[in-house]
Design a protein around this motif. Structure first.
Motif, short mmCIF file in Angstrom:
data_model
loop_
_atom_site.label_atom_id
_atom_site.label_comp_id
_atom_site.label_asym_id
_atom_site.label_seq_id
_atom_site.Cartn_x
_atom_site.Cartn_y
_atom_site.Cartn_z
N LYS A 1 0.99 -1.08 -0.25
CA LYS A 1 -0.10 0.13 -0.49
C LYS A 1 1.02 1.43 0.15
N HIS A 2 1.64 1.36 0.61
CA HIS A 2 2.75 2.66 0.84
C HIS A 2 4.10 2.19 0.53
N TRP A 3 4.43 3.56 -0.10
CA TRP A 3 6.06 3.04 -1.40
C TRP A 3 6.51 4.16 -1.34
N GLY A 4 8.45 4.71 -0.86
CA GLY A 4 9.17 5.68 -0.58
C GLY A 4 9.03 5.71 -2.69
N ARG A 5 9.77 6.82 -2.48
CA ARG A 5 10.24 7.50 -4.02
C ARG A 5 11.39 6.42 -4.53
N GLY A 6 11.93 6.30 -3.75
CA GLY A 6 13.24 5.61 -4.13
C GLY A 6 14.43 6.13 -3.97
N THR A 7 15.75 5.46 -4.22
CA THR A 7 17.09 5.40 -4.47
C THR A 7 18.00 4.61 -5.26
N GLN A 8 18.94 5.83 -5.64
CA GLN A 8 19.70 5.39 -7.03
C GLN A 8 21.04 4.59 -6.23
N VAL A 9 21.22 3.15 -6.85
CA VAL A 9 22.04 2.35 -6.02
C VAL A 9 22.68 2.11 -7.81
N THR A 10 24.15 2.73 -7.86
CA THR A 10 24.31 1.89 -9.69
C THR A 10 25.66 1.53 -8.37
N VAL A 11 26.14 1.11 -9.58
CA VAL A 11 27.48 0.21 -9.09
C VAL A 11 28.36 -0.48 -10.78
#
Length: 124
Positions: A112-122
């Motif tokens: 039901k509840h989501w964050g906006r996200g965080t970028q992970v770059t490898v």
């Protein structure tokens, strides 16, 4: 009002580590199953790991087993994803989500509840 806020993403070399955090406010945190999802460019969103309400048991997608660890602290209303041995294919936007389910597996519609996200770059 429910707020879901992720942090901890960044750029890391292959083999490195990152620790993602997710703070969820406005819910009765302990009764929610929590999950980390990711979406890479051109790919569908996939579930990476979840930690259940009640017994805090966990589930991981096969590609991260043995490298990622999900955990939670109900008093702090926070969940983490420790990511070790990162690979280029782990590059994605990582999202935190919460599902109000108790002692059963969440279905897609339960998140039901989501964050906006965080970028992970490898990348090297």
């Amino acid at each position: 009002q429910v707020q879901v806020v992720e942090s901890g993403g960044g750029l890391v070399q292959p083999g490195g580590s990152l620790r993602l955090s997710c703070v969820v406010s406005g819910i009765t945190f302990e009764y929610y199953t929590l999950g980390w999802f990711r979406q890479a460019p051109g790919k569908e969103r996939e579930e990476v790991a979840l930690i259940r309400s009640g017994d805090s048991s966990t589930r991981y997608v096969d590609s991260v087993k043995g490298r990622f660890t999900i955990s939670r602290d109900n008093a702090m209303e926070t969940m983490w994803l420790q990511m070790d041995g990162l690979k280029v294919e782990d590059t994605a936007i990582y999202y935190c989500a919460a599902a109000p389910v108790w002692y059963r597996e969440p279905t897609t519609s339960d998140w039901k509840h989501w964050g906006r996200g965080t970028q992970v770059t490898v990348s090297s």
